[in-house]
Scaffold this motif. Structure first.
Motif, short mmCIF file in Angstrom:
data_model
loop_
_atom_site.label_atom_id
_atom_site.label_comp_id
_atom_site.label_asym_id
_atom_site.label_seq_id
_atom_site.Cartn_x
_atom_site.Cartn_y
_atom_site.Cartn_z
N PRO A 286 -62.57 27.79 68.56
CA PRO A 286 -61.07 26.89 68.86
C PRO A 286 -61.58 26.02 67.36
CG PRO A 286 -63.01 26.59 71.43
CD PRO A 286 -62.92 27.52 70.29
N ALA A 287 -63.21 25.06 67.14
CA ALA A 287 -63.09 24.89 65.65
C ALA A 287 -62.60 25.78 64.74
CB ALA A 287 -64.59 24.46 65.38
N LEU A 288 -63.00 27.21 64.20
CA LEU A 288 -62.76 27.89 64.01
C LEU A 288 -60.91 28.12 63.45
CD1 LEU A 288 -63.32 29.66 61.14
CD2 LEU A 288 -63.83 31.80 62.93
N ALA A 289 -59.97 28.52 64.74
CA ALA A 289 -58.92 28.66 64.99
C ALA A 289 -58.12 27.03 63.99
CB ALA A 289 -58.48 28.55 66.09
N MET A 290 -58.96 26.31 64.47
CA MET A 290 -58.25 24.96 64.07
C MET A 290 -57.93 24.58 62.42
SD MET A 290 -57.09 22.90 66.28
CE MET A 290 -56.24 21.80 65.80
N GLU A 291 -59.42 25.39 61.95
CA GLU A 291 -59.55 25.32 60.51
C GLU A 291 -59.06 26.41 59.43
OE1 GLU A 291 -63.22 26.28 57.47
OE2 GLU A 291 -63.74 25.68 59.58
N ARG A 292 -58.18 27.67 60.42
CA ARG A 292 -57.99 29.01 59.85
C ARG A 292 -56.34 28.83 60.18
NH1 ARG A 292 -61.94 32.37 57.46
NH2 ARG A 292 -63.73 30.86 56.70
N VAL A 293 -55.96 28.39 61.23
CA VAL A 293 -54.25 28.73 61.69
C VAL A 293 -53.75 27.24 62.24
CG1 VAL A 293 -53.22 29.56 63.99
CG2 VAL A 293 -55.78 30.78 62.97
N GLY A 294 -52.53 27.41 61.54
CA GLY A 294 -51.71 26.27 61.05
C GLY A 294 -50.72 26.71 62.59
N PHE A 295 -50.78 25.41 63.41
CA PHE A 295 -50.19 25.10 64.35
C PHE A 295 -48.97 24.18 63.95
CE2 PHE A 295 -54.84 26.19 65.88
CZ PHE A 295 -54.30 27.21 66.49
N GLY A 296 -48.83 23.52 62.94
CA GLY A 296 -48.08 22.98 63.68
C GLY A 296 -47.85 21.33 64.17
N ALA B 183 -47.91 20.96 66.73
CA ALA B 183 -48.05 21.32 68.38
C ALA B 183 -48.77 21.16 69.35
CB ALA B 183 -47.44 22.56 68.37
N LEU B 184 -50.20 20.77 69.38
CA LEU B 184 -51.28 20.80 69.61
C LEU B 184 -51.08 19.80 69.88
CD1 LEU B 184 -53.89 23.26 68.35
CD2 LEU B 184 -52.72 23.93 70.28
N GLY B 185 -50.70 17.98 69.66
CA GLY B 185 -51.33 17.12 69.54
C GLY B 185 -52.54 16.60 69.69
N GLU B 186 -52.66 15.45 69.52
CA GLU B 186 -54.15 14.95 68.58
C GLU B 186 -55.32 14.88 69.96
OE1 GLU B 186 -56.48 13.96 65.48
OE2 GLU B 186 -54.62 14.64 65.38
N ASP B 187 -55.00 14.75 70.70
CA ASP B 187 -56.20 14.87 71.26
C ASP B 187 -56.00 16.41 72.40
OD1 ASP B 187 -56.23 12.20 71.91
OD2 ASP B 187 -54.70 12.35 73.94
N LEU B 188 -55.81 16.98 72.10
CA LEU B 188 -56.08 18.35 71.64
C LEU B 188 -56.85 19.40 71.12
CD1 LEU B 188 -56.46 21.10 74.06
CD2 LEU B 188 -53.91 21.81 73.16
N ALA B 189 -56.71 19.07 69.73
CA ALA B 189 -56.99 19.24 68.59
C ALA B 189 -57.97 18.51 68.06
CB ALA B 189 -56.24 18.71 66.92
N ALA B 190 -58.20 17.90 69.09
CA ALA B 190 -60.19 16.99 68.29
C ALA B 190 -60.69 17.57 69.54
CB ALA B 190 -59.75 15.40 68.62
N LEU B 191 -60.21 17.71 70.61
CA LEU B 191 -60.84 18.32 71.19
C LEU B 191 -61.63 19.78 71.16
CD1 LEU B 191 -62.61 19.02 74.32
CD2 LEU B 191 -60.30 19.51 75.24
N ALA B 192 -60.51 20.93 70.66
CA ALA B 192 -60.57 22.10 69.44
C ALA B 192 -61.99 21.99 68.53
CB ALA B 192 -59.78 22.47 69.51
N ARG B 193 -61.81 20.99 67.65
CA ARG B 193 -62.87 21.26 66.28
C ARG B 193 -64.01 20.53 67.21
NH1 ARG B 193 -58.11 17.73 64.56
NH2 ARG B 193 -57.08 18.38 63.56
N SER B 194 -63.94 19.63 67.91
CA SER B 194 -66.00 18.96 68.66
C SER B 194 -66.29 20.27 69.71
CB SER B 194 -65.13 17.91 69.06
OG SER B 194 -64.85 17.88 70.87
#
Length: 245
Positions: free
Chosen positions: A3-13, A15-26
């Motif tokens: 998930p953290a690599l996806a957040m770094e390399r893939v653009g979601f525009g 769409a994930l929302g800040e809570d889900l994006a923070a969870l993916a990074r951590s």
């Protein structure tokens, strides 16, 4: 993809929302690479059974094997007299770990036999048992963490790490939670990750975890039924661990 690599390399525009994006990074990822194995059969027997030929599993004895080569010669074109390596095995349960050890030992013995080498195995350290999280203690910690503004994630049943707390949890009711803090996207077991260990966020995490654990102690001490249950479990497990005389 982690998930953290996806957040770094893939653009979601967004769409994930800040809570889900923070969870993916951590979200921790313990396996950074994948080992591929090819098996060849004389005939596709699975088709006769109406199967597709694909299999997926998150269980089994040989879940993780880590190794480091300590010595293997000093020249690329010379076969060394001695090679040394250290291996670490992980499995879901103590029984699976014993099975994994037998399988790895068989692989090493087969390699020695095939090459005419002598094999010497030396155990290091002690085995860590699988972690048994107590339901009441886990629930109490979750409530306390939420009261502190944390958002606990239930990961019971997952193999998160190796710890001797697993051995303790086989003797008495135990709780071994983890707590997160911002690492700027750095992954576990890396130098960038370590640099965040003395950050204000890390200090806050330590204080929050200590406070939540203190709440667990208070809740257990003031609940007579749960206190009696824990003491009874401790007595029963100790008795079961003592061999008959």
């Amino acid at each position: 993809m982690p998930p953290a690599l996806a957040m770094e390399r893939v653009g979601f525009g967004g769409a994930l929302g800040e809570d889900l994006a923070a969870l993916a990074r951590s979200t921790p990822v313990w396996m950074g690479t994948t080992a591929k194995v090819v098996a060849e059969y004389a005939a596709p027997f699975w088709r006769e059974q109406g199967l597709a030929g694909a299999a997926f599993s998150r269980t089994g004895a040989l879940r993780e094997v880590h190794d480091v080569v300590l010595e293997a010669g000093h020249a690329v074109n010379v076969i060394p007299d001695t090679a040394r390596a250290r291996y670490e095995l992980r499995a879901r349960t103590t029984r699976d770990l014993a099975h994994a050890r037998r399988r790895v030992r068989a692989c090493l013995e087969a390699a020695a036999l095939a090459t005419g080498a002598e094999l010497e195995l030396t155990p290091h350290g002690a085995d860590f048992a699988d972690l048994r999280q107590d339901e009441f203690l886990t629930s109490a910690y979750t409530r306390a963490a939420r009261a502190l503004g944390r958002a606990p994630v239930d990961r019971r049943g997952e193999v998160m790490a190796s710890t001797d707390m697993g051995n303790v949890s086989h003797v008495l009711p135990a709780l071994h939670p983890t707590i997160g803090y911002d690492t700027g996207g750095a992954l576990h077991h890396t130098a960038p990750f370590a640099r965040y260990g003395d950050s204000p966020g890390a200090d806050r995490a330590v204080l929050d975890a200590a406070t939540a654990l203190a709440h667990v102690g208070v809740e257990l001490a003031t609940d007579a039924a749960q206190r009696e249950r824990c003491l009874r479990l401790l007595t029963d497990r100790r008795a079961a661990a003592v061999p008959p005389s």
